[in-house]
Structures are given as structure tokens and as C-alpha cells.
Write an enzyme that holds these catalytic residues in place. Sequence first.
Site, PDB file in Angstrom:
ATOM      1  N   HIS A 121      -9.529   0.942   4.690  1.00 37.28           N
ATOM      2  CA  HIS A 121      -8.265   1.138   5.424  1.00 37.28           C
ATOM      3  C   HIS A 121      -8.537   2.043   6.627  1.00 37.28           C
ATOM      4  CE1 HIS A 121      -4.205   2.430   6.397  1.00 37.28           C
ATOM      5  NE2 HIS A 121      -3.772   1.365   5.724  1.00 37.28           N
ATOM      6  N   GLU A 140      -5.462  -5.288  10.354  1.00 35.64           N
ATOM      7  CA  GLU A 140      -4.442  -4.272  10.599  1.00 35.64           C
ATOM      8  C   GLU A 140      -4.750  -3.559  11.909  1.00 35.64           C
ATOM      9  OE1 GLU A 140      -2.374  -2.916   6.749  1.00 35.64           O
ATOM     10  OE2 GLU A 140      -4.157  -1.709   6.991  1.00 35.64           O
ATOM     11  N   GLU A 162      -7.034   4.440   7.834  1.00 36.35           N
ATOM     12  CA  GLU A 162      -6.852   5.883   7.583  1.00 36.35           C
ATOM     13  C   GLU A 162      -8.096   6.474   6.924  1.00 36.35           C
ATOM     14  OE1 GLU A 162      -3.122   5.632   5.508  1.00 36.35           O
ATOM     15  OE2 GLU A 162      -2.112   5.123   7.381  1.00 36.35           O
ATOM     16  N   SER A 179       3.315  -2.501  10.296  1.00 35.58           N
ATOM     17  CA  SER A 179       4.759  -2.532  10.563  1.00 35.58           C
ATOM     18  C   SER A 179       5.425  -3.862  10.173  1.00 35.58           C
ATOM     19  CB  SER A 179       5.048  -2.183  12.028  1.00 35.58           C
ATOM     20  OG  SER A 179       4.636  -0.849  12.291  1.00 35.58           O
ATOM     21  N   GLY A 215       2.406   1.946  10.756  1.00 34.26           N
ATOM     22  CA  GLY A 215       3.392   3.031  10.654  1.00 34.26           C
ATOM     23  C   GLY A 215       4.093   3.363  11.961  1.00 34.26           C
ATOM     24  N   GLY A 255       2.794  -1.258   4.243  1.00 31.99           N
ATOM     25  CA  GLY A 255       2.813   0.159   3.899  1.00 31.99           C
ATOM     26  C   GLY A 255       4.227   0.631   3.603  1.00 31.99           C
ATOM     27  N   GLY A 256       4.867   1.238   4.604  1.00 29.88           N
ATOM     28  CA  GLY A 256       6.179   1.872   4.405  1.00 29.88           C
ATOM     29  C   GLY A 256       7.204   0.984   3.725  1.00 29.88           C
ATOM     30  N   ASN A 276       0.867  -1.180   0.000  1.00 28.54           N
ATOM     31  CA  ASN A 276       0.000   0.000   0.000  1.00 28.54           C
ATOM     32  C   ASN A 276       0.902   1.227   0.000  1.00 28.54           C
ATOM     33  OD1 ASN A 276      -1.797   2.042   0.507  1.00 28.54           O
ATOM     34  ND2 ASN A 276      -2.195   1.458   2.634  1.00 28.54           N
ATOM     35  N   TRP A 277       0.982   1.878  -1.139  1.00 25.39           N
ATOM     36  CA  TRP A 277       1.880   3.035  -1.250  1.00 25.39           C
ATOM     37  C   TRP A 277       1.289   4.292  -0.631  1.00 25.39           C
ATOM     38  CZ3 TRP A 277       4.994   3.471  -6.468  1.00 25.39           C
ATOM     39  CH2 TRP A 277       5.928   2.418  -6.530  1.00 25.39           C
ATOM     40  N   LYS A 278       0.031   4.234  -0.186  1.00 24.18           N
ATOM     41  CA  LYS A 278      -0.637   5.418   0.377  1.00 24.18           C
ATOM     42  C   LYS A 278      -0.438   6.614  -0.555  1.00 24.18           C
ATOM     43  CE  LYS A 278       0.322   3.669   4.973  1.00 24.18           C
ATOM     44  NZ  LYS A 278      -0.039   3.881   6.346  1.00 24.18           N
TER      45      LYS A 278
HETATM   46  C1  PEP Z   1      -0.718   0.138   5.922  1.00 23.85           C
HETATM   47  O1  PEP Z   1      -0.682   1.330   5.639  1.00 23.85           O
HETATM   48  O2  PEP Z   1      -1.654  -0.565   5.545  1.00 23.85           O
HETATM   49  C2  PEP Z   1       0.391  -0.407   6.715  1.00 23.85           C
HETATM   50  C3  PEP Z   1       0.312  -1.632   7.141  1.00 23.85           C
HETATM   51  O3  PEP Z   1       1.454   0.438   6.945  1.00 23.85           O
HETATM   52  P1  PEP Z   1       2.865   0.038   7.613  1.00 23.85           P
HETATM   53  O4  PEP Z   1       3.324  -1.263   6.982  1.00 23.85           O
HETATM   54  O5  PEP Z   1       3.782   1.180   7.247  1.00 23.85           O
HETATM   55  O6  PEP Z   1       2.640  -0.109   9.064  1.00 23.85           O
END
Ligand code: PEP
Length: 239
Positions: free
Chosen positions: A93, A161, A95, A199, A167, A220-221, A8-10
Site C-alpha cells: 500500500h 491506487e 502508505e 476515493s 483519501g 478505504g474511508g 481497507n480499514w487502515k
Molecule cells: C486506500 O486506503 O487504499 C484507499 C483507497 O482509501 P480511500 O478510499 O479513502 O481513498
Amino acid sequence: MKPLIAGNWKMNGLASSVSEIETLVERLNGSAPEDRDVLICPPMTLVASLAAQFSDEAIQIGGQDCHSSGAHTGDVSAEMLADAGAAYIIVGHSERRADHGESDALVKAKAEAALRAGLTPIICVGELEADRKAGRAQDVVGAQLEGSLPETDDDFVIAYEPVWAIGTGLTPTIADIEEMHAFIRSKTRNNVRILYGGSVKPGNAKEILAVANVNGALVGGASLKADDFFPIVMAAPVN
Ligand code: PEP
């Protein structure tokens, strides 16, 4: 079940970011990638160009959200994402649930719109830190599942999640991940893939992806750089 490793590049990614996917695909091509599904969900602006460029490659492209239907200036429908070459759409998600006030009912409508468009929705659920501390994590996730899952037998994916793990560099214990995934499995069919997200990094992916009922990861990251994402993809055990 074939594991799915989804990035997920957000709100990250410009045309220049294509080089990271080129590097990823090069590495995947040298590593028998067909035993796992690899997905990148870039921002909307890159979906069509990346889907066109990588359509015959070892990865698929997905969206990060869609609207269900109607006149909504600035929004993008599931059908448009399918037309642009997407294969999956992330819906619900945390967010979006927090920043845009998305309810379970709206997430369900989006998941059903994705299915109607021939796409696979990745439906996100997860508790807040306060819920976990109060011993309510399963109640919260159970209610989200009840309200957000489509009422069809079509193929969808669930991503667990925990919001406090996104994050932050924090993750639940392996026992907590196992317990929540077993709970989610008890609420859905055996052939639904349940991803863990929050994470996931090259250093913890192997341990997390080996947990029972963890059928992949939503990252994500660590999905933004091929150097981080490739080892996570390869950490998925294959049956
Ligand atoms: C996400 O944004 O869905 C996520 C899991 O982010 P991260 O891996 O950075 O915690």
C-alpha cells in the site's frame, strides 16, 4: 471474472466496530452476494475474531500487511494471518511504501510469502501526483509492477491506487482509469483481477466499476460504514 470489492480499514476499528460488519452481512445476505467477492481488511487486532465470527458468511477477512520471514519483533507473518483466518493480504500500500520505505523488492517478497501461506496478495501500485502531471504515470506503475509482482502463476490481485487519489476525494478521469488499467492488463495475465482504489464512494462506484479491466475496488474511508460500503459492493457489474 468475479469482481472483488475490498475494504481497507487502515488503522481504524475497535471491537465495537463489529456491528458495521454485522449490518453489512445482513444486507449482503438479502442480495445474492455470491456473484461477487467481498473482503474486509481490518487492523491486525481484529483479524482473528472477525474471521472466526464471519467465517461462514458472505464476506472474507484479510490483513493489511505481513512480513516476509525472519526475526522481526512486532511484525506478523503471512502464515500467522492465514492461521488467524485471513484469506487475502494487502501488500505494498502506498502508505507503507511512503511511511515505512518499502521497496518493490520487499513488496514482492511479501506477496510471495502470502502465496506460500496460501493467501491471495493484493499488490498495490500507483503514481504520485507529480508523476501524473509530468506524464510519467505509466512508467512509474510499470516499474512497480516489474519489481513487485511475484514470479509464479499463483492467484494474485493488483490494486491500482493513484497516491494522489487516496483519501483526497479526487479521482482520475474515467478515460485515465481505463488507460491505466489497459496498461496494467498488458503487463499481466488475463485472469488477474485489477482493482481500482482511491476515493471510491457510493456516488462514483458504478461508473468506475463499469470501466474495462476494472475488476473490483479497494476502498478505504467508505468501507468503514455499512451504509457506504454496501452500495459500493452492489455497484459492481457481474458478467
Ligand atoms: C486506500 O486506503 O487504499 C484507499 C483507497 O482509501 P480511500 O478510499 O479513502 O481513498
